[in-house]
Design a protein around this motif. Structure first.
Motif, PDB file in Angstrom:
ATOM      1  N   ARG A   1      89.909  29.886 -10.708  1.00  8.96           N
ATOM      2  CA  ARG A   1      90.962  29.009 -10.212  1.00  8.96           C
ATOM      3  C   ARG A   1      90.510  28.328  -8.935  1.00  8.96           C
ATOM      4  O   ARG A   1      89.501  28.700  -8.341  1.00  8.96           O
ATOM      5  CB  ARG A   1      92.253  29.792  -9.979  1.00  8.96           C
TER       6      ARG A   1
ATOM      7  N   ARG B   1      89.389  34.714 -14.689  1.00  6.29           N
ATOM      8  CA  ARG B   1      89.740  33.300 -14.768  1.00  6.29           C
ATOM      9  C   ARG B   1      89.398  32.621 -13.440  1.00  6.29           C
ATOM     10  O   ARG B   1      89.770  33.120 -12.383  1.00  6.29           O
ATOM     11  CB  ARG B   1      91.232  33.139 -15.080  1.00  6.29           C
TER      12      ARG B   1
ATOM     13  N   ARG C   1     100.503  30.107 -10.551  1.00  8.84           N
ATOM     14  CA  ARG C   1      99.437  29.119 -10.545  1.00  8.84           C
ATOM     15  C   ARG C   1      99.288  28.561  -9.135  1.00  8.84           C
ATOM     16  O   ARG C   1     100.285  28.308  -8.452  1.00  8.84           O
ATOM     17  CB  ARG C   1      99.744  27.959 -11.491  1.00  8.84           C
TER      18      ARG C   1
ATOM     19  N   HIS D   1      90.635  34.941 -10.539  1.00  9.26           N
ATOM     20  CA  HIS D   1      91.869  35.673 -10.815  1.00  9.26           C
ATOM     21  C   HIS D   1      91.594  36.537 -12.034  1.00  9.26           C
ATOM     22  O   HIS D   1      90.990  36.083 -13.014  1.00  9.26           O
ATOM     23  CB  HIS D   1      93.012  34.691 -11.103  1.00  9.26           C
TER      24      HIS D   1
ATOM     25  N   GLU E   1      96.459  23.775 -10.151  1.00 16.26           N
ATOM     26  CA  GLU E   1      96.606  24.189 -11.545  1.00 16.26           C
ATOM     27  C   GLU E   1      98.054  24.077 -12.022  1.00 16.26           C
ATOM     28  O   GLU E   1      98.302  23.786 -13.189  1.00 16.26           O
ATOM     29  CB  GLU E   1      96.115  25.625 -11.734  1.00 16.26           C
TER      30      GLU E   1
END
Length: 320
Positions: free
Chosen positions: A239, A237, A34, A244, A38
């Motif tokens: 981020r 995803r 992460r 990602h 995050e």
């Protein structure tokens, strides 16, 4: 040395909670699973969801490790029903002698009725790995990461094509059936309930099926072979440091396995990741799938986080 576990006094909970959020965020950040923002948000979210009533929250045991009257560590153990069994999950352990403390935690979990104790470890947690060594823990889930993406490399034998609605229907049926088998094989669910749980998780992940936002579905074609040789499901995803890509599922048809198609599909996934602006790819693999773990390592993936489990067959001594 005589160690024992005792409930943490309520007045110490807030300080312990802050330290635990900081530690959990650091493990996620240092593993690069992460980004910093995050990592902190995820750690805080875990604590918030598990402790809605503070130290008195159901299923949560915040314990002090004591040597006589002296506090020498702390542990956070969750014990709750899951699929007809009671299971324990050790979220955090900090102690001068983590191996001896873990023996006490296993005994406490067994006394609470847990049939199994799971431990979540990041690869850089040397003390955690030392504590479980030789104690019968086996990996059940492994998170792996490829970052940064390597220079463009030819996928060679396969080409990825977007999945059609008809292909998706067959894909979803197979996905639910095979994931149910995985849940049973890894000891995560009973045979009686695995298929329903697999269907539930699939519906949760893919509420709009093929059109679910952020999901990319492909079939893999190889030259000279009429039917697809496999399927690939990727999730994009967002981020704080950019997109990602996560490999949700890689499937090679049984009749086409051991011919390099899996590796070729994973190399093709790197091209997809680049096309959406991602610089990293993550994936999950079951711990018993040695062939898949070996394949991913050969492609440059590293293991970042491992969930391990051990059956508990009865209480162990409460002190050492």
């Amino acid at each position: 040395m005589t160690l024992s576990l005792e409930p943490m006094p309520a007045e110490r909970f807030d300080a312990w909670r802050a330290q635990t959020v900081t530690r959990m965020a650091a493990l996620r950040r240092e593993s690069r699973m992460r980004p910093p923002t995050e990592a902190a948000e995820e750690a805080e979210g875990i604590l918030r969801s598990r402790f809605p009533e503070g130290i008195a929250s159901e299923f949560q045991h915040v314990l002090e490790v004591r040597d006589g009257g002296r506090v020498v560590g702390s542990a956070w153990l969750e014990v709750k029903p899951a699929d007809g069994q009671v299971k324990g999950l050790l979220y955090d352990l900090r102690a001068n002698d983590p191996t001896a403390a873990l023996a006490l935690i296993e005994a406490r979990a067994a006394e609470e009725g847990a049939a199994e104790l799971r431990v979540d470890l990041f690869v850089q947690d040397a003390a955690g790995w030392g504590a479980i060594e030789g104690r019968g823990y086996l990996p059940t889930n492994v998170q792996m990461l490829l970052e940064p993406l390597p220079a463009t490399r030819a996928s060679g034998t396969v080409a990825l094509m977007p999945m059609t609605a008809e292909q998706y229907a067959s894909f979803e049926d197979r996905l639910i059936a095979e994931f149910a088998d995985d849940l049973v094989r890894e000891g995560l669910w009973s045979p009686e309930g695995a298929l329903a749980e697999s269907a539930r998780q699939t519906a949760e992940e893919l509420p709009d099926g093929l059109a679910t936002e952020g999901q990319l579905f492909f079939v893999a074609h190889a030259e000279g072979i009429r039917q697809p040789v496999g399927t690939l499901w990727l999730e994009v995803r967002q981020r704080s440091r950019g997109p990602h890509v996560f490999v949700m599922e890689l499937h090679v048809e049984p009749s086409h396995r051991r011919r390099g198609f899996g590796a070729a599909m994973m190399r093709a996934a790197e091209d997809v990741a680049r096309s959406v602006g991602a610089e990293s790819i993550g994936l999950h693999v079951f711990g018993s799938n040695d062939a898949a773990r070996s394949l991913y390592r050969s492609l440059g993936y590293r293991e970042a986080e491992v969930l391990l489990a051990k059956p508990l067959r009865g209480p162990a001594p409460r002190s050492t």
